[in-house]
Design a protein around this motif. Structure first.
Motif, PDB file in Angstrom:
ATOM      1  N   ASN A 506       0.810  -1.218   0.000  1.00  0.00           N
ATOM      2  CA  ASN A 506       0.000   0.000   0.000  1.00  0.00           C
ATOM      3  C   ASN A 506       0.848   1.276   0.000  1.00  0.00           C
ATOM      4  O   ASN A 506       0.666   2.165   0.829  1.00  0.00           O
ATOM      5  N   ASN A 507       1.759   1.324  -0.935  1.00  0.00           N
ATOM      6  CA  ASN A 507       2.462   2.581  -1.152  1.00  0.00           C
ATOM      7  C   ASN A 507       1.423   3.637  -1.531  1.00  0.00           C
ATOM      8  O   ASN A 507       0.643   3.457  -2.467  1.00  0.00           O
ATOM      9  N   ALA A 508       1.408   4.736  -0.791  1.00  0.00           N
ATOM     10  CA  ALA A 508       0.345   5.730  -0.960  1.00  0.00           C
ATOM     11  C   ALA A 508       0.291   6.254  -2.386  1.00  0.00           C
ATOM     12  O   ALA A 508      -0.792   6.386  -2.976  1.00  0.00           O
ATOM     13  N   PHE A 509       1.441   6.568  -2.949  1.00  0.00           N
ATOM     14  CA  PHE A 509       1.463   7.099  -4.314  1.00  0.00           C
ATOM     15  C   PHE A 509       0.847   6.093  -5.280  1.00  0.00           C
ATOM     16  O   PHE A 509      -0.002   6.439  -6.106  1.00  0.00           O
ATOM     17  N   THR A 510       1.260   4.845  -5.187  1.00  0.00           N
ATOM     18  CA  THR A 510       0.764   3.818  -6.103  1.00  0.00           C
ATOM     19  C   THR A 510      -0.747   3.625  -5.948  1.00  0.00           C
ATOM     20  O   THR A 510      -1.481   3.565  -6.946  1.00  0.00           O
ATOM     21  N   ASN A 511      -1.212   3.543  -4.725  1.00  0.00           N
ATOM     22  CA  ASN A 511      -2.640   3.313  -4.503  1.00  0.00           C
ATOM     23  C   ASN A 511      -3.492   4.470  -5.009  1.00  0.00           C
ATOM     24  O   ASN A 511      -4.516   4.267  -5.682  1.00  0.00           O
ATOM     25  N   TYR A 512      -3.080   5.698  -4.693  1.00  0.00           N
ATOM     26  CA  TYR A 512      -3.861   6.857  -5.144  1.00  0.00           C
ATOM     27  C   TYR A 512      -3.849   6.981  -6.669  1.00  0.00           C
ATOM     28  O   TYR A 512      -4.870   7.304  -7.284  1.00  0.00           O
ATOM     29  N   MET A 513      -2.704   6.742  -7.275  1.00  0.00           N
ATOM     30  CA  MET A 513      -2.625   6.858  -8.731  1.00  0.00           C
ATOM     31  C   MET A 513      -3.424   5.756  -9.414  1.00  0.00           C
ATOM     32  O   MET A 513      -4.069   5.990 -10.450  1.00  0.00           O
ATOM     33  N   ALA A 514      -3.388   4.545  -8.855  1.00  0.00           N
ATOM     34  CA  ALA A 514      -4.192   3.456  -9.419  1.00  0.00           C
ATOM     35  C   ALA A 514      -5.678   3.795  -9.308  1.00  0.00           C
ATOM     36  O   ALA A 514      -6.460   3.556 -10.235  1.00  0.00           O
ATOM     37  N   HIS A 515      -6.063   4.345  -8.159  1.00  0.00           N
ATOM     38  CA  HIS A 515      -7.459   4.741  -7.959  1.00  0.00           C
ATOM     39  C   HIS A 515      -7.861   5.803  -8.977  1.00  0.00           C
ATOM     40  O   HIS A 515      -8.960   5.738  -9.563  1.00  0.00           O
ATOM     41  N   PHE A 516      -6.985   6.768  -9.201  1.00  0.00           N
ATOM     42  CA  PHE A 516      -7.268   7.813 -10.179  1.00  0.00           C
ATOM     43  C   PHE A 516      -7.410   7.217 -11.575  1.00  0.00           C
ATOM     44  O   PHE A 516      -8.278   7.624 -12.355  1.00  0.00           O
ATOM     45  N   ASN A 517      -6.577   6.256 -11.897  1.00  0.00           N
ATOM     46  CA  ASN A 517      -6.641   5.572 -13.190  1.00  0.00           C
ATOM     47  C   ASN A 517      -8.003   4.897 -13.370  1.00  0.00           C
ATOM     48  O   ASN A 517      -8.645   5.007 -14.434  1.00  0.00           O
ATOM     49  N   LEU A 518      -8.472   4.231 -12.336  1.00  0.00           N
ATOM     50  CA  LEU A 518      -9.789   3.577 -12.388  1.00  0.00           C
ATOM     51  C   LEU A 518     -10.905   4.604 -12.534  1.00  0.00           C
ATOM     52  O   LEU A 518     -11.858   4.408 -13.302  1.00  0.00           O
ATOM     53  N   GLN A 519     -10.800   5.710 -11.800  1.00  0.00           N
ATOM     54  CA  GLN A 519     -11.810   6.760 -11.887  1.00  0.00           C
ATOM     55  C   GLN A 519     -11.854   7.382 -13.282  1.00  0.00           C
ATOM     56  O   GLN A 519     -12.931   7.671 -13.822  1.00  0.00           O
TER      57      GLN A 519
END
Length: 780
Positions: A506-519
Motif C-alpha cells: 500500500n504505497n500511498a502514491f501507487t494506490n492513489y494513482m491506481a485509484h485515479f486511473n480507475l476513476q
C-alpha cells in the motif's frame, strides 16, 4: 572549472564554459555540453583522445541486444569526432606542452560547441587552436566540425588522421557486425554498420575540406582501411603566420528512419541517400550549414518558447535556457515510435531506456509549450501497449502493465536484473524495479489525461488516449488484492517512487494513482457511451468494457487509500514506513555526490529506516493536489522533506514546487537552485554518465508550474504566481486549448495576451477572470 559569465552582448547568459582543462574531469563537460537534435546525440569529447574520455554517438530508436544475457540498449555508433593530430611528428595532447587562454564552451543560442587555446610545443613553438562543432537542427542527419590551427612563432609540420572509427563499444559490449568500408573519390568516406540482433543498418559518411591561408588543398590524402576503421591522413607544412582550416562533415542514416523502415527497404537506397546528402552538404560548407542550423534553433526553439527571466542573479536565466536547450536536444520529435532516455542522448547511462521520467517530469513542458511533440511522445506509449500487454500477461494480470524501462515500443520490459554492489555482502544488488515498480502504468494514464485537459485534443483521445486509459485500468483491476480482514482491496509487494523501500504494501502514491486511473476509466466509459457510441462499440469489442466497468466501480470504491493520521495529518508512505527507525540524514543531504548512504548501509538496511530516496508522498501531493488541503500538504512536506536524501535527480524540483505552494519562498528557490546545479553545478563528476533528463524537465516545471503557478485542476486553468523575491519579471509562451498565451509576470502584475484572440477563462488566487485579447491582473 566551470564558468557561466563569459557570454557577452547578444550571448549574455547563453554560454556554458569550461575555463580549465582537466584530464581527470572530462565526462562532466562531455555530458552537459553534448550536442543533439532528438534524432542523434553526440557526446562532446575532445577531438584529441584522452584516457578517461567517453566517446558516445547515439541515434534514437536503434536499440540492440548484445546477447541473450543482457538487455537491449542504444548502441554506441562509430566515432567520427576523433582527430589524431601530430605536431612535428609528436602526438598532440593538452597533457603535454603548455596551454594558455583555454576555454571550451557551449553556446546555447546557436547550439555550437567551441574550444580554443594557445599551445606551446616542448620545442617552444607556439600554435593557436580553435575547434568548432554542431549537430544540425535543420538537417537532423548532419554533424559539422571545423578545426583551425595557426602557427604563431615558427614553421611547423602538422599532420592528422581522421575518418570513421567503428572500434567502439558500449562499455565492452559490441553491437555491430563488421561492415563494408569504402572511400569515394579519395575524399568521401563511407562505413556501414549493422546491429547484431535487431539488424538495424547504419550508413555513416564523412568528408574533409582542407584550406591553407584561404586556398583549398588539392593534394590527395593517404587512405587507410583497417578492421572497423576507415580514415584519411593529411600532412601539412605551415610557416609562421600560416593558418590551416579543416572542415569535416558527417551524415548518418539508419534503416530505422521512417523513410527506410518499409517492406521494400534496400540497403543500397539508404547508402545512396546518405552519400548524396553528404555531397550536397559539402557543396554548402560548414559556415552555411551552421547558419541554417542556427536559424532552426531560433525559429523552432527560442522564438517559439520566448522564455525570459529577469533576475538579480543572471545564472537563473542561463539555467532555464540550459533546460530548454537540452529538452530540445533529447527529444525525438521526428518519430513517434521513440521515447526519451533517462540520460537523454548524452551517454550510455540507463542504456537509452525511457522511464516514468518522461511522463511526469518532461512531458508537461511539451504539453504546455509544444503540444505536437507531446502528442508524439504519448503515441510512443500507445505503440508500447503491445509490450505492456505482454508484460501483464507474463505476470498473470490483464490489460496493459507498462514496463518500468522501455526501449523499442514492442520490446516490453527491459530493466536489467542486477545492479551495483551490496556494501555488506559484496554481491550485486538485484534490481526489483522491473518486477514490482508498477506505478508507471498509472503515471502514463495520468499523462494522457493531462494532455487532453490542457489541449482539448479529442482526435488524439479517439485514436489513442481512451484505449490507453481503459487498458491500464483493466490492469489495475486485475492487480488489486482483496484483504478479507479489512474488507478492502490492497496493492501489495511494490516499490513506489521511493526506491529505497522495496516490497512494501500500500504505497500511498501507487494506490492513489491506481485509484485515479480507475476513476478516469469510468469517467470516459460514461462519456463514450453517451456521446460517442461508435467509438464505444469499437473499444468495447476490443476490451470488453461493459464487463470491466462493473469491476472498476466495485474495486475502486473499496481500494484502500492511506489517509492522513489524525495525530499530525501525515499520510503513511506505505504500511510500514512510519514505524521504521529514524536516522539523521544531514551529512547525506549535504554530500557532493549522491549515494553516500550506501558506503555505510546496504539496501536491506536502508529499507528498515525512515529514509526516502526521492519525492514519494510529496509528489502525490503535487500530482493529485486537488485531493489534499493546504494543511495536509504542509504537514506531509514538513515530515518527509527532512527524511528525503534527494539521491534521485528528479526529486528536488517536486519539493521546490510544493515549498513554493506553501509560501516557503526561500526554500523553494534554494531547491530550484540545487536542481539546476545537478548538471550545471561545480561538482565535476555529477554528470559523468550523462545529463539528468528528468531534472532538466523539472527546472522548467519549477519555473512555470511552480513560480508562475500554472496548473490545471478539474479542467480549469489556474495561474497563481509566486516569483522568487529577486526575480523582477518572467515572460514565456504556453498553449491552452490550442491557443498560444504570452505571459508576463512581475512581483505586482500578471499580464496575458491571447495570440489568437479567442476567449480564455482562468482562476487566479480564487478569483475567476475571462478575456479574449489581453488582460492585466494586479497581484496583491
Amino acid at each position: 572549472m566551470m564558468s557561466y559569465t563569459l557570454g557577452k552582448g547578444e550571448y549574455e547568459n547563453w554560454i556554458v564554459s569550461e575555463t580549465t582543462f582537466s584530464p581527470d574531469a572530462l565526462a562532466k563537460v562531455e555530458s552537459i555540453m553534448y550536442l543533439g537534435n532528438g534524432y542523434l546525440g553526440l557526446r562532446s569529447a575532445t577531438e584529441e583522445p584522452y584516457l578517461k574520455e567517453r566517446r558516445n554517438f547515439l541515434v534514437s530508436g536503434t536499440f540492440n541486444k548484445f546477447d541473450e544475457f543482457e538487455v537491449t540498449e542504444l548502441p554506441n555508433l562509430a566515432d567520427v569526432t576523433r582527430l589524431d593530430i601530430r605536431i612535428d611528428g609528436d602526438r598532440f595532447s593538452l597533457e603535454l606542452g603548455g596551454t594558455d587562454n583555454y576555454v571550451r564552451q557551449l553556446n546555447l543560442k546557436t547550439a555550437e560547441l567551441i574550444r580554443s587555446f594557445d599551445w606551446t610545443t616542448k620545442q617552444g613553438k607556439k600554435l593557436r587552436f580553435n575547434f568548432r562543432r554542431f549537430v544540425s537542427l535543420d538537417n537532423l542527419h548532419l554533424i559539422g566540425m571545423k578545426l583551425e590551427v595557426e602557427s604563431l612563432s615558427d614553421s611547423v609540420e602538422v599532420s592528422f588522421e581522421s575518418g570513421i572509427n567503428a572500434q567502439m563499444s558500449n562499455t565492452g559490449s559490441q553491437h555491430f557486425h563488421e561492415g563494408e568500408k569504402r572511400i569515394y573519390d579519395k575524399r568521401f568516406v563511407e562505413l556501414i554498420q549493422t546491429t547484431t540482433e535487431s539488424k538495424v543498418d547504419i550508413a555513416l559518411n564523412t568528408v574533409h575540406k582542407i584550406v591553407i591561408n584561404g586556398k583549398e588543398l588539392t593534394e590527395d590524402p593517404d587512405m587507410n582501411i583497417e578492421r572497423r576503421n576507415v580514415s584519411l591522413n593529411y600532412n601539412i607544412h605551415l610557416e609562421k603566420g600560416d593558418k590551416l582550416e579543416m572542415e569535416k562533415l558527417t551524415t548518418v542514416y539508419t534503416s530505422r528512419d521512417k523513410a527506410f523502415d518499409t517492406s521494400d527497404y534496400q540497403l543500397q537506397t539508404l547508402r545512396d541517400k546518405a552519400l548524396a546528402d553528404l555531397r550536397a552538404s559539402y557543396n554548402k560548407g560548414y559556415e552555411q550549414l551552421f547558419k541554417e542550423s542556427k536559424q532552426a534553433w531560433l525559429d523552432n526553439v527560442w522564438n517559439k518558447y520566448k522564455f525570459e527571466v529577469n533576475s538579480e542573479d543572471p545564472y537563473d536565466q542561463l539555467a532555464i535556457r540550459f533546460a530548454l536547450y537540452h529538452l530540445t536536444a533529447m527529444t525525438p520529435a521526428h518519430d513517434n515510435r521513440m521515447g526519451i532516455g533517462a540520460k537523454a542522448l548524452s551517454g550510455e547511462g540507463y542504456k537509452g531506456h525511457s522511464f516514468w521520467d518522461t511522463e511526469v517530469f518532461i512531458l508537461p513542458f511539451f504539453i504546455y509549450a509544444n503540444p505536437e511533440v507531446a502528442k508524439s511522445l504519448l503515441k510512443y506509449r500507445y505503440f508500447g501497449l503491445q509490450g505492456a500487454r505482454k508484460k501483464a500477461k507474463e505476470n498473470g494480470y490483464k490489460g496493459a502493465m507498462y514496463p518500468w524501462e522501455a526501449a523499442w515500443p514492442t520490446d516490453g520490459e527491459v530493466t536489467p536484473v542486477w545492479g551495483a554492489v551490496d556494501i555488506v555482502t559484496g554481491k550485486q544488488t538485484k534490481i526489483w524495479s522491473g518486477f514490482i515498480e508498477q506505478h508507471i502504468t498509472a503515471d502514463i494514464a495520468n499523462a494522457v489525461n493531462q494532455y487532453y485537459s490542457i489541449t482539448g485534443d479529442e482526435a488524439f483521445m479517439d485514436d489513442y488516449g481512451y484505449e490507453m486509459i481503459f487498458d491500464t485500468a483493466i490492469f489495475w483491476a486485475s492487480r488489486l488484492e482483496w484483504n478479507e480482514e479489512t474488507q478492502e482491496y490492497h496493492i501489495n509487494n511494490v516499490i513506489g517512487p521511493d526506491e529505497y523501500k522495496e516490497h512494501v504494501n500500500n504505497n500511498a502514491f501507487t494506490n492513489y494513482m491506481a485509484h485515479f486511473n480507475l476513476q478516469l476509466a469510468m469517467k470516459y466509459y460514461k462519456k463514450l457511451q453517451e456521446e460517442k457510441q461508435a467509438l464505444f462499440s469499437k473499444l468495447n469489442n476490443k476490451l470488453n468494457l461493459e464487463a470491466v466497468n462493473k469491476e472498476w466501480q466495485e474495486k475502486s470504491e473499496k481500494l484502500y487509500l492511506p489517509e492522513p493520521r489524525s495525530l499530525d495529518k501525515v499520510i503513511p508512505q506505505d504500511d510500514s514506513y512510519l514505524s521504521l527507525k529514524e536516522l539523521d540524514l544531514s551529512k547525506y543531504k549535504a554530500q557532493d555526490k549522491v549515494g553516500g548512504l550506501f558506503k555505510e548501509y546496504n539496501l536491506e538496511q536502508v529499507n528498515q529506516m525512515q529514509i526516502t530516496k526521492q519525492a514519494d508522498v510529496v509528489i502525490l501531493l503535487y500530482l493529485m493536489e486537488q485531493q489534499f488541503t493546504h494543511d495536509i500538504k504542509k504537514a506531509n512536506f514538513d515530515y518527509y522533506e527532512p527524511k528525503t536524501t534527494h539521491d534521485s535527480s528528479l526529486s528536488l524540483s517536486t519539493h521546490a514546487i510544493i515549498a513554493n505552494d506553501l509560501e516557503e519562498n526561500e526554500m523553494a528557490y534554494s531547491l530550484f537552485k540545487k536542481a539546476t546545479e545537478i548538471d550545471l553545478g561545480p561538482v565535476m563528476h555529477s554528470s559523468d554518465e550523462g545529463v539528468h533528463a528528468a531534472s532538466i524537465g523539472g527546472i522548467w516545471q519549477v519555473a512555470v508550474l511552480g513560480f508562475a503557478g500554472i496548473r490545471v485542476l478539474d479542467g480549469e486553468l489556474h495561474i497563481n504566481p509566486r516569483l522568487p523575491k529577486h526575480w523582477i519579471d518572467m515572460q514565456f509562451t504556453f498553449y491552452w486549448r490550442g491557443q498560444a498565451l504570452s505571459v508576463n509576470i512581475t512581483q505586482e502584475n500578471l499580464d496575458i495576451v491571447a495570440e489568437d484572440k479567442k476567449p480564455v477563462s482562468f482562476i487566479s488566487f480564487g478569483k475567476k477572470y475571462q478575456f479574449d485579447n489581453q488582460i492585466n491582473v494586479h497581484l496583491s
